[in-house]
Design a protein around this motif. Structure first.
Motif, PDB file in Angstrom:
ATOM      1  N   LEU A   1      71.478 -24.184  70.344  1.00 20.71           N
ATOM      2  CA  LEU A   1      71.784 -24.654  71.693  1.00 20.71           C
ATOM      3  C   LEU A   1      71.078 -23.779  72.710  1.00 20.71           C
ATOM      4  O   LEU A   1      71.049 -22.557  72.586  1.00 20.71           O
ATOM      5  CB  LEU A   1      73.298 -24.579  71.935  1.00 20.71           C
ATOM      6  CG  LEU A   1      74.171 -25.373  70.968  1.00 20.71           C
ATOM      7  CD1 LEU A   1      75.638 -25.130  71.283  1.00 20.71           C
ATOM      8  CD2 LEU A   1      73.855 -26.854  71.087  1.00 20.71           C
TER       9      LEU A   1
ATOM     10  N   VAL B   1      74.888 -23.717  78.175  1.00 19.22           N
ATOM     11  CA  VAL B   1      75.402 -24.744  77.287  1.00 19.22           C
ATOM     12  C   VAL B   1      76.327 -25.675  78.066  1.00 19.22           C
ATOM     13  O   VAL B   1      77.181 -25.233  78.823  1.00 19.22           O
ATOM     14  CB  VAL B   1      76.178 -24.096  76.122  1.00 19.22           C
ATOM     15  CG1 VAL B   1      76.738 -25.155  75.210  1.00 19.22           C
ATOM     16  CG2 VAL B   1      75.260 -23.163  75.365  1.00 19.22           C
TER      17      VAL B   1
ATOM     18  N   ALA C   1      77.375 -30.704  74.734  1.00 19.10           N
ATOM     19  CA  ALA C   1      76.766 -30.182  73.508  1.00 19.10           C
ATOM     20  C   ALA C   1      77.824 -29.639  72.559  1.00 19.10           C
ATOM     21  O   ALA C   1      77.646 -29.652  71.340  1.00 19.10           O
ATOM     22  CB  ALA C   1      75.771 -29.086  73.851  1.00 19.10           C
TER      23      ALA C   1
ATOM     24  N   MET D   1      72.721 -19.786  69.782  1.00 17.77           N
ATOM     25  CA  MET D   1      72.562 -20.125  71.199  1.00 17.77           C
ATOM     26  C   MET D   1      71.671 -19.105  71.842  1.00 17.77           C
ATOM     27  O   MET D   1      71.758 -17.933  71.514  1.00 17.77           O
ATOM     28  CB  MET D   1      73.861 -19.927  71.955  1.00 17.77           C
ATOM     29  CG  MET D   1      75.002 -20.765  71.671  1.00 17.77           C
ATOM     30  SD  MET D   1      76.250 -20.312  72.882  1.00 17.77           S
ATOM     31  CE  MET D   1      76.631 -18.658  72.346  1.00 17.77           C
TER      32      MET D   1
END
Lengths: 526, 243
Positions: free
Chosen positions: A144, A148, A152, A123
């Motif tokens: 991601l 976020v 997701a 991420m």
């Protein structure tokens, strides 16, 4: 108390929120492992989330709990690793931030891939293509972009299932390949994969008594996670080459390797990864630029491995071959010219051209085998490539200068990671490397080979400001995006330690004597 | 014609008959305030996500996260101030801090802070301390503004909760962001919007009913449209991304 309500009664006509405010029940029957996932899956999925930012961590934790996952949060990568190591089978998936103070997220990713082979999701607030590509090449199963959203996270379970399914499938395929190995297959199916339950196993099994027993084993004894150390891998590759890549089947490889404690399915899964790697590498070779092809043409096709220095191959190598992260970093450093951890060791790699083959690990330890000779023939080709700078860039006293320039190394890294295009360009960059730093930025930002190729052979202005302007001009010509934003954003999205401009390295070239020696040595080899 | 006493009595009666009038009023004000924060770009849809995560098991979730945000941001801003005051500015560290601030502000939905961080980072690349300090000031300002707004919002929320009501959730409008050179703060409601990027003039025809505003970074935001069609004057397309 109050929650969020659907506001119809308020006559405000706003959105109904009901679906989100589910009771926070992450209670799943952990006592009976056989049941866990099949009944409630994906609830109870054991997620380890790692992020140094407490805000993001809190939010993620809450979101994951809302998805009924079993969440462990962790704000340091080291702690996360030790958690994973202590409890090898305690987690199903890891979600990690990219930028962390104590350890780079990608490094954590590598470790996890090597040691635990869990699916990892990266991420970041960084959404630049380079970083995302880096995630891909390091083996992250998803990336991601922050912030976020819960949507997701809801589907992260798919990565767990997918990974397990792939492993089952490869086992099945490999099992089918072997004659008369049906019997052996049963012994090998000690795997547990709660997600891929009984149906797979049962179809393979021939109804032995061990069925019941194996199921218990399967659920409590999860997949044995073998660490493919460098030595082990060397033995593996030796065995594979001895058998011939087409004829190499796990059973025979296992026999040849003769390593106690190693099971056939360990070999099988490793073989699968190795094959994927070779496929990827040979597939990539077709995308190489014209300049490259003229040099690597004569190379033995069956050799498979391509003389690409790009980060992609090395990193797929790592992911596929499970090289220790340290070795990987060393290769990367050597291949991409970043400041290596042990310069004394890395540079010789390039010397022997060992980067260009999958068997590179062997050369680290200086083992001479049959393959060495094969490699040497490679080396000639490679050195040809390296020889180019001598003719095209007479002004370059320091091909290896890049080693001292960390930013460039990172740029090269990114460059290599960008496209198939990027690969050859990074190769070329090896040769014409000490162009302007600014021009390097051009490449990394524009990602266009043409500029590199056109600049080959030209004396390079060593003015980074000029390079910067070139960035703007080139970007304008080729891209539509508002220039300042686009180019600078890309710069901004470089990993935190990259400062292409105004960095401490001078354009004049900071060449250590060591690097000079290396360069002369390579020249001598030609 | 009612005299004062009767008027008061009427009011009392009304209050008895509709005892939660205050609550409704509070909720209305809350909703309106939220909407204005979204409209002015202080908060984005991520904040809505946080509100949605709050539930019975976690009734103070938003408060908790916002407090973390305040603490973290103030620490980061202090560190940034110190770093930029050094003789030899460590831009690597500065960039790392800003990146983190960007990450946390985007996680909480503090959009303007996030945008200011992005601008700051762009400036960091050039490694000019004075410019960076100026951008830092901008970030600080945005932070103080959003802190103020959030505190007000949370207070209103507390009052509603205390009165036994529930918190209305406001939808955040979809924005399309396009480069432009118009003055920050302007609002347009035209059918034609003229956008000027650094090197070209572009005309954009947008759908009607569109509202556009220019945010503090000079980015024009169009709300209520899925996509802005661009009439290329010279074949250059502007990037449009939905926020």
């Amino acid at each position: 108390m109050c929650g969020i309500c659907s506001l119809d009664e308020m006559n405000f006509g706003r959105r109904v929120v009901g679906s989100m405010s589910l009771p926070d029940s992450s209670v799943v029957a952990r006592n009976d492992p056989g049941d866990v996932v099949s009944d409630h899956f994906p609830a109870g999925l054991r997620v380890l989330v790692v992020d140094d930012d407490p805000i993001c961590l809190t939010i993620l934790d809450k979101m994951l709990r809302t998805c009924h996952y079993d969440v462990t949060k962790c704000n340091r990568a080291e702690v996360a690793l030790s958690l994973l190591r202590e409890n090898k089978n305690g987690y199903d998936i890891v979600i990690s931030d990219v930028h962390m103070p104590d350890m780079d997220g990608f490094k954590l990713l590598e470790h996890i891939g090597l040691e635990m082979d869990l699916p990892v999701i990266m991420m970041s607030a960084d959404d630049s293509k380079n970083v995302v590509m880096k995630g891909v090449t390091h083996g992250a199963c998803d990336y991601l972009i922050k912030p976020v959203r819960i949507e997701a996270l809801k589907n992260v379970w798919q990565h767990v299932v997918r990974k397990k399914k792939n492993e089952w499938k490869e086992l099945e395929q490999l099992g089918n390949m072997e004659d008369g190995d049906r019997q052996q297959k049963q012994d090998d199916l000690e795997y547990s994969s709660p997600a891929n339950e009984g149906s797979w196993k049962n179809s393979k099994r021939k109804g032995e008594d061990e069925e019941g027993e194996e199921r218990d084993d399967a659920t409590t004894l999860k997949k044995p996670r073998v660490v493919w150390s460098v030595e082990l891998h060397q033995q593996f590759v030796a065995a594979v080459n001895q058998l011939g890549i087409d004829k190499a089947v796990p059973k025979k490889i296992l026999e040849l390797m003769n390593v106690p404690g190693l099971t056939r399915e360990n070999v099988a899964s490793h073989l699968q990864k190795y094959r994927l790697y070779l496929r990827r590498v040979s597939g990539v070779s077709q995308h190489q630029g014209g300049l490259n092809n003229s040099f690597i043409g004569p190379q033995d096709a069956s050799f498979g491995a391509l003389p690409s220095l790009s980060g992609i191959d090395l990193q797929t190598l790592a992911a596929a071959g499970q090289l220790p992260a340290q070795t990987l970093a060393t290769y990367q450093a050597a291949g991409l010219g970043r400041a290596a951890m042990k310069p004394g060791i890395t540079l010789p790699f390039v010397d022997q051209g060992t980067l260009f083959s999958f068997e590179a690990p062997k050369s680290v330890f200086g083992e001479g085998r049959q393959q060495q000779q094969q490699r040497n023939s490679n080396v000639k080709h490679m050195n040809l490539l390296h020889g180019i700078p001598a003719t095209l860039e007479p002004k370059q006293p320091s091909i290896m200068q890049q080693s001292s320039a960390q930013p460039l190394g990172s740029l090269n890294n990114m460059q290599g990671n960008t496209h198939g295009n990027g690969q050859s360009s990074s190769l070329l960059m090896q040769m014409v490397q000490p162009q302007t730093r600014g021009q390097m930025l051009n490449e990394s930002i524009g990602g266009q080979i043409s500029r590199i190729q056109s600049s080959v052979g030209q004396p390079s202005p060593r003015n980074r400001m000029a390079g910067n302007e070139q960035v703007m001009a080139c970007n304008l010509a080729s891209q539509a995006a508002p220039v300042v934003d686009f180019s600078v954003n890309h710069m901004a999205d470089l990993p935190g330690n990259v400062y292409p401009l105004g960095s401490t390295t001078t354009p004049g070239g900071v060449t250590t004597s060591h690097q000079k020696d290396l360069y002369t040595r390579r020249l001598a080899q030609m | 014609m009612l005299n004062v006493a009767e008027a008061q009595e009427a009011l009392e009666i009304e209050k008895i008959e509709r005892p939660d009038m205050d609550l409704i009023e509070m909720q209305r004000q809350f909703a309106e305030y939220s909407a204005s924060l979204f409209r002015e770009g202080f908060l984005d849809s991520q904040f809505t996500q946080l509100q949605q995560l709050q539930d019975e098991s976690n009734p103070d979730f938003v408060l908790e996260v916002v407090s973390l945000f305040f603490d973290g941001s103030e620490r980061l801003l202090n560190d940034l101030t110190l770093s930029l005051e050094q003789e030899m500015v460590d831009f690597k560290k500065v960039d790392a801090h800003v990146h983190q601030l960007k990450g946390s502000s985007s996680s909480i939905g503090a959009q303007r802070v996030k945008n200011a961080c992005i601008a700051f980072r762009n400036c960091c690349e050039l490694q000019i301390p004075e410019a960076c300090r100026a951008y830092l000031q901008q970030v600080k300002q945005e932070y103080l503004l959003v802190k103020n707004k959030l505190q007000t919002l949370l207070k209103m929320e507390q009052q509603i909760v205390a009165a036994g009501g529930s918190i209305p959730i406001t939808e955040c409008p979809e924005w399309i962001r396009l480069e432009c050179c118009h003055r920050p703060g302007c609002c347009y409601k035209p059918e034609w919007i003229r956008l000027e990027c650094c090197y070209r003039m572009e005309w954009i025809i947008s759908e009607s009913r569109m509202v556009a505003r220019v945010d503090h970074l000079g980015l024009m935001l169009l709300a209520g449209v899925d996509q802005a069609r661009v009439l290329p004057q010279a074949g250059v397309l502007l990037q449009a991304g939905v926020d």
